[in-house]
Design a protein around this motif. Structure first.
Motif, PDB file in Angstrom:
ATOM      1  N   CYS A 167       3.836  17.012  -5.297  1.00  0.00           N
ATOM      2  CA  CYS A 167       4.105  16.771  -6.717  1.00  0.00           C
ATOM      3  C   CYS A 167       5.624  16.756  -6.868  1.00  0.00           C
ATOM      4  N   PHE A 168       6.110  15.897  -7.737  1.00  0.00           N
ATOM      5  CA  PHE A 168       7.556  15.706  -7.867  1.00  0.00           C
ATOM      6  C   PHE A 168       8.035  15.926  -9.304  1.00  0.00           C
ATOM      7  N   ASP A 169       7.453  15.180 -10.233  1.00  0.00           N
ATOM      8  CA  ASP A 169       7.874  15.300 -11.634  1.00  0.00           C
ATOM      9  C   ASP A 169       6.800  15.912 -12.514  1.00  0.00           C
ATOM     10  N   VAL A 170       5.773  16.482 -11.894  1.00  0.00           N
ATOM     11  CA  VAL A 170       4.697  17.154 -12.634  1.00  0.00           C
ATOM     12  C   VAL A 170       4.461  18.518 -11.991  1.00  0.00           C
ATOM     13  N   PRO A 171       3.841  19.466 -12.708  1.00  0.00           N
ATOM     14  CA  PRO A 171       3.579  20.791 -12.124  1.00  0.00           C
ATOM     15  C   PRO A 171       2.556  20.713 -10.999  1.00  0.00           C
ATOM     16  N   GLY A 172       2.583  21.734 -10.132  1.00  0.00           N
ATOM     17  CA  GLY A 172       1.604  21.833  -9.067  1.00  0.00           C
ATOM     18  C   GLY A 172       0.297  22.432  -9.553  1.00  0.00           C
ATOM     19  N   ASN A 173      -0.700  22.483  -8.640  1.00  0.00           N
ATOM     20  CA  ASN A 173      -1.986  23.088  -9.001  1.00  0.00           C
ATOM     21  C   ASN A 173      -2.322  24.331  -8.163  1.00  0.00           C
ATOM     22  N   PRO A 198       3.812   5.944   9.531  1.00  0.00           N
ATOM     23  CA  PRO A 198       4.011   5.245   8.253  1.00  0.00           C
ATOM     24  C   PRO A 198       3.158   5.879   7.152  1.00  0.00           C
ATOM     25  N   VAL A 199       3.737   6.807   6.427  1.00  0.00           N
ATOM     26  CA  VAL A 199       2.997   7.609   5.454  1.00  0.00           C
ATOM     27  C   VAL A 199       3.177   7.059   4.039  1.00  0.00           C
ATOM     28  N   THR A 200       2.050   6.900   3.342  1.00  0.00           N
ATOM     29  CA  THR A 200       2.056   6.660   1.905  1.00  0.00           C
ATOM     30  C   THR A 200       1.533   7.934   1.243  1.00  0.00           C
ATOM     31  N   LEU A 201       2.379   8.578   0.483  1.00  0.00           N
ATOM     32  CA  LEU A 201       2.042   9.842  -0.157  1.00  0.00           C
ATOM     33  C   LEU A 201       1.586   9.577  -1.590  1.00  0.00           C
ATOM     34  N   VAL A 202       0.406  10.095  -1.922  1.00  0.00           N
ATOM     35  CA  VAL A 202      -0.125   9.961  -3.286  1.00  0.00           C
ATOM     36  C   VAL A 202      -0.101  11.352  -3.913  1.00  0.00           C
ATOM     37  N   PRO A 203       0.947  11.680  -4.657  1.00  0.00           N
ATOM     38  CA  PRO A 203       1.097  13.028  -5.219  1.00  0.00           C
ATOM     39  C   PRO A 203       0.352  13.175  -6.550  1.00  0.00           C
ATOM     40  N   LEU A 204       0.416  14.366  -7.105  1.00  0.00           N
ATOM     41  CA  LEU A 204      -0.217  14.597  -8.407  1.00  0.00           C
ATOM     42  C   LEU A 204       0.366  13.686  -9.483  1.00  0.00           C
ATOM     43  N   ASP A 205       1.608  13.273  -9.316  1.00  0.00           N
ATOM     44  CA  ASP A 205       2.234  12.356 -10.274  1.00  0.00           C
ATOM     45  C   ASP A 205       1.387  11.099 -10.462  1.00  0.00           C
ATOM     46  N   THR A 207      -1.790  10.711  -9.966  1.00  0.00           N
ATOM     47  CA  THR A 207      -3.137  10.934 -10.500  1.00  0.00           C
ATOM     48  C   THR A 207      -3.121  11.246 -11.995  1.00  0.00           C
ATOM     49  N   ARG A 208      -1.942  11.501 -12.536  1.00  0.00           N
ATOM     50  CA  ARG A 208      -1.825  11.877 -13.948  1.00  0.00           C
ATOM     51  C   ARG A 208      -2.418  10.778 -14.831  1.00  0.00           C
ATOM     52  N   GLY A 209      -3.332  11.162 -15.709  1.00  0.00           N
ATOM     53  CA  GLY A 209      -3.951  10.202 -16.630  1.00  0.00           C
ATOM     54  C   GLY A 209      -5.089   9.407 -16.033  1.00  0.00           C
ATOM     55  N   ASN A 210      -5.375   9.598 -14.755  1.00  0.00           N
ATOM     56  CA  ASN A 210      -6.470   8.878 -14.126  1.00  0.00           C
ATOM     57  C   ASN A 210      -7.735   9.723 -14.162  1.00  0.00           C
ATOM     58  N   GLY A 211      -8.757   9.169 -14.762  1.00  0.00           N
ATOM     59  CA  GLY A 211     -10.014   9.885 -14.866  1.00  0.00           C
ATOM     60  C   GLY A 211     -11.054   9.004 -15.515  1.00  0.00           C
ATOM     61  N   SER A 293       2.980   6.175  -9.918  1.00  0.00           N
ATOM     62  CA  SER A 293       2.143   5.848 -11.070  1.00  0.00           C
ATOM     63  C   SER A 293       1.112   4.795 -10.685  1.00  0.00           C
ATOM     64  N   VAL A 294      -0.108   4.956 -11.224  1.00  0.00           N
ATOM     65  CA  VAL A 294      -1.219   4.057 -10.927  1.00  0.00           C
ATOM     66  C   VAL A 294      -1.864   3.614 -12.233  1.00  0.00           C
ATOM     67  N   ASP A 295      -2.294   2.369 -12.295  1.00  0.00           N
ATOM     68  CA  ASP A 295      -2.933   1.803 -13.478  1.00  0.00           C
ATOM     69  C   ASP A 295      -4.291   2.471 -13.696  1.00  0.00           C
ATOM     70  N   ASP A 296      -4.403   3.289 -14.735  1.00  0.00           N
ATOM     71  CA  ASP A 296      -5.635   4.049 -14.949  1.00  0.00           C
ATOM     72  C   ASP A 296      -6.822   3.150 -15.280  1.00  0.00           C
ATOM     73  N   PHE A 297      -6.597   2.041 -16.010  1.00  0.00           N
ATOM     74  CA  PHE A 297      -7.703   1.154 -16.355  1.00  0.00           C
ATOM     75  C   PHE A 297      -8.268   0.491 -15.100  1.00  0.00           C
ATOM     76  N   ARG A 298      -7.392  -0.029 -14.252  1.00  0.00           N
ATOM     77  CA  ARG A 298      -7.860  -0.677 -13.022  1.00  0.00           C
ATOM     78  C   ARG A 298      -8.507   0.320 -12.067  1.00  0.00           C
ATOM     79  N   MET A 299      -7.985   1.530 -12.032  1.00  0.00           N
ATOM     80  CA  MET A 299      -8.572   2.559 -11.176  1.00  0.00           C
ATOM     81  C   MET A 299      -9.979   2.891 -11.651  1.00  0.00           C
ATOM     82  N   ARG A 300     -10.147   3.037 -12.944  1.00  0.00           N
ATOM     83  CA  ARG A 300     -11.461   3.352 -13.500  1.00  0.00           C
ATOM     84  C   ARG A 300     -12.451   2.209 -13.256  1.00  0.00           C
TER      85      ARG A 300
END
Length: 311
Positions: A167-173, A198-205, A207-211, A293-300
């Motif tokens: 996590c970078f700009d959001v709190p941890g869990n 070759p790492v792609t890191l997907v942090p909590l940042d 996932t924010r708003g994705n649900g 950041s990830v597009d929440d509509f497309r993810m859903r």
């Protein structure tokens, strides 16, 4: 289109959760060929995770997929004791298997060492035997992967590592500054992030708003799809809104069009300072891809279409 050979690392829980949903996304994709699933300690201890993965594959009619058991839980004993010595163990943060107060630690170190070496060797073989590139999707702490790296896995065959962590700009869990997968085994995370992989890191940042709203449960029930019914039960259990975490990692792997913002940099994982252990920070230029950041509509939409896909 050639399918992507993929090995998935998971700390799947007994009840349906984000690991199960992420794995379902990958199983339902016509572009992914899952060559193995590694059960890893994290949410629960490794032997329990192993059972949950096998039951998941039975329900999905995919018992043809090999299950590899990660390092024994004793690999985490020192970290467990460190966590439970501190007052943080009683906080409102998530601690997964470390929350268990009574852990039966094996005292047969010779047997444990042989078992650990056998499990790491199986993973090294599973990766090295690919005569083409393999993608690693890490939805859990990466203890066994780090051990495989140390044991001499052929990094040239690994085309990409998609990793839920940080996590970078959001709190941890698991603390105010740390995300669970990194926090659980920061040394292993540091080894992977600091490697040449070759790492792609997907942090909590990211996932924010994705649900997804629990109201989708009715749609999934109506499909008559057995696994969709399990997803529906999960949504009802977590109502009114289910946060997506590992599903986003699977989504990023499956569709780059989901990504709204990404940066690259050198990432440091805090190991030594007990108060900030597991904290991830960008410390300069580097090759780690960080999805912000990830597009929440497309993810859903991707999630919904995958769940409703015919079995």
């Amino acid at each position: 289109m050639k399918k992507r050979r993929t090995i998935v690392f998971t700390d799947m829980m007994e009840q349906w959760g984000d690991d199960s949903s992420a794995l379902l996304l990958l199983l339902r994709s016509p572009d992914v060929d899952i060559r193995g699933i590694v059960a890893e300690s994290g949410n629960e201890w490794v032997d329990d995770v192993d059972r949950h993965v096998r039951e998941f594959l039975r329900l999905a009619n995919r018992e043809d997929i090999p299950v590899l058991t990660g390092l024994p839980k004793e690999a985490h004993r020192q970290r467990y004791e460190q966590v439970n010595r501190g007052s943080t163990a009683d906080s409102g943060y998530f601690f997964g298997a470390f929350r268990n107060a009574d852990v039966d630690w094996s005292s047969d170190l010779t047997e444990l060492d042989a078992l650990a070496r056998e499990r790491v060797a199986r993973l090294v073989d599973a990766i090295n035997l690919n005569d083409d590139n393999v993608t690693l999707v890490v939805l859990s702490p990466c203890t066994t992967l780090a051990a495989a790296l140390q044991a001499g896995v052929d990094q040239r065959v690994i085309s990409k590592v998609y990793m839920m962590g940080g996590c970078f700009d959001v709190p941890g869990n698991s603390s105010s500054t740390a995300e669970f997968n990194i926090w659980f085994d920061p040394t292993a995370a540091s080894a992977i992030i600091g490697s040449s992989l070759p790492v792609t890191l997907v942090p909590l940042d990211a996932t924010r708003g994705n649900g997804i709203a629990s109201s989708y449960a009715g749609t999934f029930d109506a499909s008559g799809n057995r696994l969709a019914g399990l997803v529906a039960d999960y949504l009802r259990r977590k109502q009114p809104w289910v946060q997506m975490w590992d599903e986003v990692v699977a989504g990023v792997m499956l569709s780059q069009s989901l990504i709204l913002e990404r940066v690259a940099g050198k990432v440091n994982v805090e190991i030594g300072n007990a108060g900030t252990v597991g904290r991830t920070t960008i410390v300069g230029d580097g090759d780690i891809e960080i999805i912000k950041s990830v597009d929440d509509f497309r993810m859903r939409r991707l999630f919904t279409e995958s769940v409703l896909c015919a079995e």
